[in-house]
Design a protein around this motif. Structure first.
Motif, PDB file in Angstrom:
ATOM      1  N   PHE A  21      65.720  23.760   0.995  1.00  0.00           N
ATOM      2  CA  PHE A  21      64.625  24.333   1.771  1.00  0.00           C
ATOM      3  C   PHE A  21      65.041  24.507   3.229  1.00  0.00           C
ATOM      4  CE2 PHE A  21      60.997  23.584   4.608  1.00  0.00           C
ATOM      5  CZ  PHE A  21      60.172  24.649   4.251  1.00  0.00           C
ATOM      6  N   ASP A  22      65.640  23.477   3.806  1.00  0.00           N
ATOM      7  CA  ASP A  22      66.054  23.563   5.201  1.00  0.00           C
ATOM      8  C   ASP A  22      67.108  24.652   5.408  1.00  0.00           C
ATOM      9  OD1 ASP A  22      64.305  21.543   5.889  1.00  0.00           O
ATOM     10  OD2 ASP A  22      65.829  19.954   5.877  1.00  0.00           O
ATOM     11  N   ALA A  23      67.989  24.834   4.407  1.00  0.00           N
ATOM     12  CA  ALA A  23      69.030  25.858   4.525  1.00  0.00           C
ATOM     13  C   ALA A  23      68.451  27.263   4.532  1.00  0.00           C
ATOM     14  CB  ALA A  23      70.030  25.720   3.373  1.00  0.00           C
ATOM     15  N   ALA A  24      67.271  27.429   3.945  1.00  0.00           N
ATOM     16  CA  ALA A  24      66.645  28.749   3.847  1.00  0.00           C
ATOM     17  C   ALA A  24      65.755  29.074   5.038  1.00  0.00           C
ATOM     18  CB  ALA A  24      65.830  28.838   2.560  1.00  0.00           C
ATOM     19  N   LEU A  25      65.581  28.133   5.948  1.00  0.00           N
ATOM     20  CA  LEU A  25      64.706  28.362   7.111  1.00  0.00           C
ATOM     21  C   LEU A  25      65.429  29.141   8.204  1.00  0.00           C
ATOM     22  CD1 LEU A  25      62.966  24.878   7.453  1.00  0.00           C
ATOM     23  CD2 LEU A  25      61.977  26.993   6.532  1.00  0.00           C
ATOM     24  N   PRO A  26      64.700  29.965   8.951  1.00  0.00           N
ATOM     25  CA  PRO A  26      63.311  30.346   8.706  1.00  0.00           C
ATOM     26  C   PRO A  26      63.227  31.351   7.564  1.00  0.00           C
ATOM     27  CG  PRO A  26      64.156  31.571  10.585  1.00  0.00           C
ATOM     28  CD  PRO A  26      65.254  30.616  10.169  1.00  0.00           C
ATOM     29  N   PHE A  27      62.166  31.273   6.773  1.00  0.00           N
ATOM     30  CA  PHE A  27      61.998  32.207   5.667  1.00  0.00           C
ATOM     31  C   PHE A  27      61.879  33.634   6.185  1.00  0.00           C
ATOM     32  CE2 PHE A  27      59.923  29.248   2.260  1.00  0.00           C
ATOM     33  CZ  PHE A  27      61.103  28.538   2.186  1.00  0.00           C
ATOM     34  N   ALA A  28      62.442  34.562   5.428  1.00  0.00           N
ATOM     35  CA  ALA A  28      62.258  35.976   5.749  1.00  0.00           C
ATOM     36  C   ALA A  28      60.791  36.342   5.578  1.00  0.00           C
ATOM     37  CB  ALA A  28      63.123  36.843   4.838  1.00  0.00           C
ATOM     38  N   ALA A  29      60.335  37.260   6.377  1.00  0.00           N
ATOM     39  CA  ALA A  29      58.929  37.641   6.348  1.00  0.00           C
ATOM     40  C   ALA A  29      58.592  38.446   5.099  1.00  0.00           C
ATOM     41  CB  ALA A  29      58.585  38.458   7.596  1.00  0.00           C
TER      42      ALA A  29
END
Length: 259
Positions: free
Chosen positions: A174-182
């Motif tokens: 989850f942290d690796a994917a932050l910030p999520f794309a809009a």
């Protein structure tokens, strides 16, 4: 970071009053799930009250912020809860994050196979592969094709269903994917980012059934928005990789993906 011992089901939902109760009830039956969080993303129906009545913890966005923001709201609320629950001086334990669409109804319990590899420490992110739906959608595959091509180009991962929203992530993933794309680019971007962080990704078949979009004008406008958001997410990551390559940055990280 330690292997998670439990799972939190996080359900972003907008105007799902007809389905949210059954979805929450089914999510509560998933082995390992000890918390169900529904993020009511600006609904103008009874999505929130019905979810709460069925046993979910509900967080409400007064106005619609989009699926990606709803997912992050649920995950950050969970993180705060885990930190506050930890004893003073003790590192908090983190649950695996199981993201579930609000329209799965009774089939939501069939996301259980997504959680098992993450709980076992065998995968950092799992992605559901859905069977053919009872009612076929009206799309032509343009968005799916764009997402597949972008993921393969930027991460080397060959995604079967790149837009699948049912996923289980470790806190590290989850942290690796932050910030999520809009917007609707969140799943495509998440796959690229998690793979490129060198984390383990599995695809898992799950017997799930949800509402599919039709062929009317509203559905076509929805697909146009999906295409725009996926294209934007890919473009941002393509530019980032080119910049990292020039600077000798993280684009050279070891990638471990499995099918």
């Amino acid at each position: 970071m330690s292997t998670p011992q439990a799972v939190a089901a996080i359900i972003p939902a907008m105007n799902e009053a007809d389905r949210i109760g059954a979805t929450v009830a089914a999510a509560k039956r998933i082995p390992g799930v000890d918390m169900v969080i529904v993020v009511d993303d600006g609904s103008n129906d009874d999505t929130g009250p019905l979810a709460r009545r069925t046993g979910a913890e509900v967080i409400t966005h007064p106005k619609n912020k989009g699926k990606a923001q709803a997912m992050m709201t649920g995950a950050f609320a969970l993180r705060n809860r885990e930190i506050s629950d930890a004893d003073p001086g003790v590192e908090p334990t983190h649950r695996a994050l199981l993201f579930i669409d609000g329209d799965l109804e009774d089939s939501a319990v069939n996301t259980a196979p997504l959680a098992a590899p993450v709980l076992a420490g065998e995968a950092d992110m799992t992605i559901a592969i859905l069977p053919a739906q009872k009612r076929r959608g009206g799309g032509f595959g343009f968005v799916v094709g764009l997402a597949k091509k972008g993921i393969a180009e930027l991460s080397g991962f060959e995604a079967t269903q790149p837009l699948s929203g049912m996923r289980c992530l470790s806190r590290q993933a989850f942290d690796a994917a932050l910030p999520f794309a809009a917007g609707w680019g969140v799943e495509t971007a998440m796959t690229i980012d998690v793979v490129n962080a060198g984390l383990r990704v599995d695809e898992v078949e799950c017997d799930l059934h949800h509402r599919v979009t039709g062929k009317d004008l509203k559905a076509q406008l929805h697909r146009a928005a999906q295409y725009r958001d996926v294209a934007r997410a890919i473009a941002v990551r393509r530019v980032r990789q080119l910049r990292d390559k020039r600077n000798g940055g993280p684009s050279d990280a070891k990638k471990e993906t499995r099918r």
